[in-house]
Scaffold this active site. Sequence first.
Site, mmCIF file in Angstrom:
data_model
loop_
_atom_site.group_PDB
_atom_site.id
_atom_site.type_symbol
_atom_site.label_atom_id
_atom_site.label_comp_id
_atom_site.label_asym_id
_atom_site.label_seq_id
_atom_site.Cartn_x
_atom_site.Cartn_y
_atom_site.Cartn_z
ATOM 1 N N TRP A 1 -4.675 -7.788 2.775
ATOM 2 C CA TRP A 1 -5.221 -8.357 4.011
ATOM 3 C C TRP A 1 -4.844 -9.831 4.148
ATOM 4 C CZ3 TRP A 1 -7.029 -6.499 8.417
ATOM 5 C CH2 TRP A 1 -7.391 -5.139 8.456
ATOM 6 N N TRP B 1 -9.939 -11.238 9.155
ATOM 7 C CA TRP B 1 -9.395 -10.244 8.228
ATOM 8 C C TRP B 1 -10.472 -9.690 7.318
ATOM 9 C CZ3 TRP B 1 -9.949 -11.193 3.061
ATOM 10 C CH2 TRP B 1 -10.081 -12.516 2.633
ATOM 11 N N GLU C 1 6.444 -1.397 -6.076
ATOM 12 C CA GLU C 1 5.090 -1.221 -5.551
ATOM 13 C C GLU C 1 4.065 -1.274 -6.682
ATOM 14 O OE1 GLU C 1 4.518 -1.274 -2.492
ATOM 15 O OE2 GLU C 1 6.370 -0.668 -1.503
ATOM 16 N N ASN D 1 0.758 3.437 4.217
ATOM 17 C CA ASN D 1 0.840 1.994 4.013
ATOM 18 C C ASN D 1 1.534 1.271 5.162
ATOM 19 O OD1 ASN D 1 0.449 -0.369 2.223
ATOM 20 N ND2 ASN D 1 2.673 -0.439 2.290
ATOM 21 N N TRP E 1 -11.082 -17.650 14.612
ATOM 22 C CA TRP E 1 -11.324 -16.237 14.903
ATOM 23 C C TRP E 1 -12.280 -16.109 16.090
ATOM 24 C CZ3 TRP E 1 -7.833 -13.696 12.360
ATOM 25 C CH2 TRP E 1 -7.471 -14.081 11.059
ATOM 26 N N TRP F 1 3.655 -4.845 -7.261
ATOM 27 C CA TRP F 1 2.825 -5.504 -6.241
ATOM 28 C C TRP F 1 1.350 -5.308 -6.584
ATOM 29 C CZ3 TRP F 1 2.321 -9.020 -2.653
ATOM 30 C CH2 TRP F 1 1.216 -8.975 -1.820
#
Length: 483
Positions: free
Chosen positions: A383, A360, A276, A342, A307, A279
């Site tokens: 996102w 998004w 993590e 998360n 969208w 990331w």
Amino acid sequence: MHSPALLWFRQDLRLADNPALHGVAERPVLPVWLLDDAAAGRWAPGGAARWWLRQSLAALGAGLAARGAPLLLARGRAEIVIPALAAAIGATEVHAGRLHEPWARERDHRVAEALEASGRRLALHTSAVLREPGEVMSGSGKPYAVYTPFAKSLAARGEPEAPLPAPARLRPVTAPPPGEALDSLGLYPVAGEPDWAAEFPTLWTPGEAGAQTRLARFLAGPVGAYATGRNDPGTEGTSGLSPHLHWGEISPRQVWHAVRQARPGPLTDSWPFLSEILWREFSYHLLWHRPEMPERALRPRYAAFPWQPDARLLRAWQRGRTGYPIVDAGMRQLWRHGWMHNRVRMIAASLLVKHLLQPWQAGAAWFWDTLVDADLAANSASWQWIAGSGTDAAPYFRVFNPVSQGEKFDPAGRYVRRYVPELARLPDRWVHRPWEAPEAVLREAGLALGRDYPRPVVDHATGRQRALAALATLRADAAEPAA
């Protein structure tokens, strides 16, 4: 005799393992923090982040004052204020931690030019990441676009350097210029406004000491079961370090070494959590090489995604009134505590961009204003991951079922009942699907759907089919990202 130096704090609000501070510790130093919302523009800290920032600055100021060099607070355009402060104390160098946001890089360029015009220089230090993005490149010399090879490459470089100690004492400059009072900077709280952050202090202690306490608590408990515990939103199975890392109250290499010391076996023993950290590192890597990431899809085909912006649907999602209990619990947790688990972030984000077909960017903007850990790199990368438009994203056709996700990760409904109390009396069988509960069960629970709690704003099957139909309108990518 060392000449004075100006130490410009930004997102490195700590004394330990602060390379910029370490670089000036032997000199007379003027520590400065500058409010420059004009440069940040739309990426100035949101409401929740400003609450955090105010507490963190107070903690940093106390720590610096105790070591002999009080923190000067200022406001204005950095390219004007920083050179002027440097000139006022006779400093030839300004030291700061390197930032990676596009607006901050542009600002640093302007500051460096202004300093050079008067014979001074801006010295930037690695502070927010384990390694700077330009150091971690693929075998072909290109930036990594996929997380796994990036993480393997960085891990193969060995352990990060050991953290630096905090200085015991600092030498202040003589006759420092006047600064601003903390309360004059307009950070939260503002007298007379509703205290929407009233519960924040029950969960968070901003500042370097708070970060170390949070880390110690994690190492004493959840880290051992992190691989499974991180997926249970009803328990404290994650570290909660994300806001401390964003504001630099703790460094990633402090966290890395603390975890390795607590779990001294092979790297694989610590990998569920350290991955993590990597990331987060990958997010900064992406932002550095793809500065358009906060606003535009990284995969070309998604630029034309159809969208269907709808203020009513967006508002229902923001306020935790979608009718899907796991999503609504997460959105209400976010509003109350400035943070969301998360796993639930992924479920809530998937509902917004897939079932509801909302851009998004609208979700990212809401997170930016309401998260205490709002971080441009991590927020944008995550996102784009859920929307399928990132370089290393979950495929868009992977549509989370918010009911089965709730039943899988919150089977007893503990998390939902905490944040959606109107569902508290429902049996476990129905807590994630109240609209399917028999009328007798609803009456027993004191629940009237449509009055006490909404029905789903869209049926899961319908929302999934709409999402797949929207995806089918896109052409194939002109070029898929390479590893």
